[in-house]
Design a protein around this motif. Structure first.
Motif, mmCIF file in Angstrom:
data_model
loop_
_atom_site.group_PDB
_atom_site.id
_atom_site.type_symbol
_atom_site.label_atom_id
_atom_site.label_comp_id
_atom_site.label_asym_id
_atom_site.label_seq_id
_atom_site.Cartn_x
_atom_site.Cartn_y
_atom_site.Cartn_z
ATOM 1 N N VAL A 19 0.837 -1.209 0.000
ATOM 2 C CA VAL A 19 0.000 0.000 0.000
ATOM 3 C C VAL A 19 0.867 1.253 0.000
ATOM 4 C CG1 VAL A 19 -1.656 1.335 1.373
ATOM 5 C CG2 VAL A 19 -2.015 -1.111 1.017
ATOM 6 N N ASN A 23 0.847 4.047 -3.135
ATOM 7 C CA ASN A 23 0.516 5.456 -2.910
ATOM 8 C C ASN A 23 1.713 6.394 -3.013
ATOM 9 O OD1 ASN A 23 -2.476 5.720 -1.992
ATOM 10 N ND2 ASN A 23 -1.727 3.924 -0.874
ATOM 11 N N VAL A 57 -3.324 -4.584 -5.703
ATOM 12 C CA VAL A 57 -2.377 -3.573 -5.220
ATOM 13 C C VAL A 57 -0.947 -4.008 -5.509
ATOM 14 C CG1 VAL A 57 -1.467 -2.414 -3.169
ATOM 15 C CG2 VAL A 57 -3.926 -2.684 -3.434
ATOM 16 N N ILE A 165 -6.541 -4.336 3.565
ATOM 17 C CA ILE A 165 -6.212 -3.352 2.521
ATOM 18 C C ILE A 165 -7.026 -2.089 2.700
ATOM 19 C CG2 ILE A 165 -6.211 -2.891 0.043
ATOM 20 C CD1 ILE A 165 -4.008 -4.794 1.052
ATOM 21 N N ASP A 166 -8.304 -2.228 3.002
ATOM 22 C CA ASP A 166 -9.129 -1.040 3.252
ATOM 23 C C ASP A 166 -8.643 -0.310 4.498
ATOM 24 O OD1 ASP A 166 -11.478 0.487 2.336
ATOM 25 O OD2 ASP A 166 -12.295 -0.025 4.304
ATOM 26 N N GLN A 169 -5.580 1.590 3.296
ATOM 27 C CA GLN A 169 -5.879 2.664 2.337
ATOM 28 C C GLN A 169 -6.658 3.799 2.982
ATOM 29 O OE1 GLN A 169 -4.475 2.950 -0.443
ATOM 30 N NE2 GLN A 169 -4.691 1.214 -1.840
ATOM 31 N N ARG A 170 -7.538 3.443 3.925
ATOM 32 C CA ARG A 170 -8.367 4.457 4.590
ATOM 33 C C ARG A 170 -8.333 4.244 6.104
ATOM 34 N NH1 ARG A 170 -10.554 3.454 -0.289
ATOM 35 N NH2 ARG A 170 -11.340 1.430 0.358
ATOM 36 N N TYR A 195 3.241 8.720 5.009
ATOM 37 C CA TYR A 195 1.809 8.434 5.154
ATOM 38 C C TYR A 195 0.937 9.575 4.647
ATOM 39 C CZ TYR A 195 2.623 4.204 7.924
ATOM 40 O OH TYR A 195 2.990 2.950 8.330
ATOM 41 N N TRP A 198 -1.281 9.887 1.338
ATOM 42 C CA TRP A 198 -2.669 9.465 1.121
ATOM 43 C C TRP A 198 -3.544 9.518 2.380
ATOM 44 C CZ3 TRP A 198 1.086 5.910 2.241
ATOM 45 C CH2 TRP A 198 0.769 4.858 3.087
#
Length: 225
Positions: A19, A23, A57, A165-166, A169-170, A195, A198
């Motif tokens: 990840v 990003n 990813v 992964i979510d 990512q968030r 970091y 994103w």
């Protein structure tokens, strides 16, 4: 180009580095491990772990700025930031047997970093560890005889199986702990800048080493209730 090395190609190290690479295309990310079969799997279409979205990813940046290797010493030497993301199994003997985490693998990583490094590094503790493990890692690194400086940070993971992964990512928050010294604060800001590519800055929390380590254990305690 900033170079990141992650020691440990397991459930935390692999997805986290994938990840970051996805990003941050300007950062070269390499995941290293002693287990050649594990590294071969990360380099194949049959990844060693399954998480929804992970395959896409990895494939989006593998071979571009994401690499998996068994050449640990080379990648340590070239890295600016080194994540320690190795297994910390429950102790089987001695004080705390059957309950406490064995941090031997973290210490072995630190010894190898001190042995082969030829430049100053930021070393990031990613594994779930007891409070003050960063102190143990820092003591090992400080014993290098080359006059090198290592800044040790704590950056615990808060991943759930099936949504890793979510979660990456968030994330609801990213926690980074470091020493309350000019060098420690500069190291924190270096990792924050990664970091922040994103993650909204207000969701990146910075604190001291002990608080960061303790926060992960408290979070785990709530989950265990």
């Amino acid at each position: 180009m900033v170079k990141i090395c992650c020691m440990g190609a397991g459930y935390v190290g692999g997805p986290t580095m994938a990840v970051i690479a996805a990003n941050c295309p300007e950062i070269r990310v390499t995941v290293v491990d002693l287990n050649a079969a594990q590294i071969a799997a990360w380099n194949s279409s049959n990844l060693p772990i399954y998480e929804p979205g992970l395959q896409a990813v990895v494939e989006s940046c593998r071979g571009k700025n994401l690499f998996f290797s068994t050449d640990i010493d080379k990648e340590i030497q070239e890295a600016d930031i080194i994540f320690i993301s190795v297994n910390t199994p429950t102790k089987t003997q001695g004080i705390g047997a059957g309950r406490a985490a064995n941090i031997k693998n973290c210490e072995l990583c630190a010894r190898n970093i001190a042995k082969v490094s030829t430049s100053n590094k930021i070393v990031v503790e990613k594994s779930t560890v007891p409070v003050r493990t960063a102190d143990a890692v820092r003591r090992v690194l400080a014993c290098n005889d080359k006059g090198l400086t290592f800044q040790v940070l704590s950056n615990p993971e808060f991943l759930a199986e099936g949504t890793a992964i979510d979660d990456l990512q968030r994330p609801s928050r990213v926690l980074i702990g470091g020493e309350e010294t000019p060098g420690g604060q500069a190291a924190i800001e270096t990792l924050v800048s990664v970091y922040a590519k994103w993650v909204p800055r207000e969701q990146i929390i910075t604190t001291n080493l002990w608080s960061s380590e303790l926060s992960k254990l408290v979070a785990n305690a709530f989950l265990a209730q």
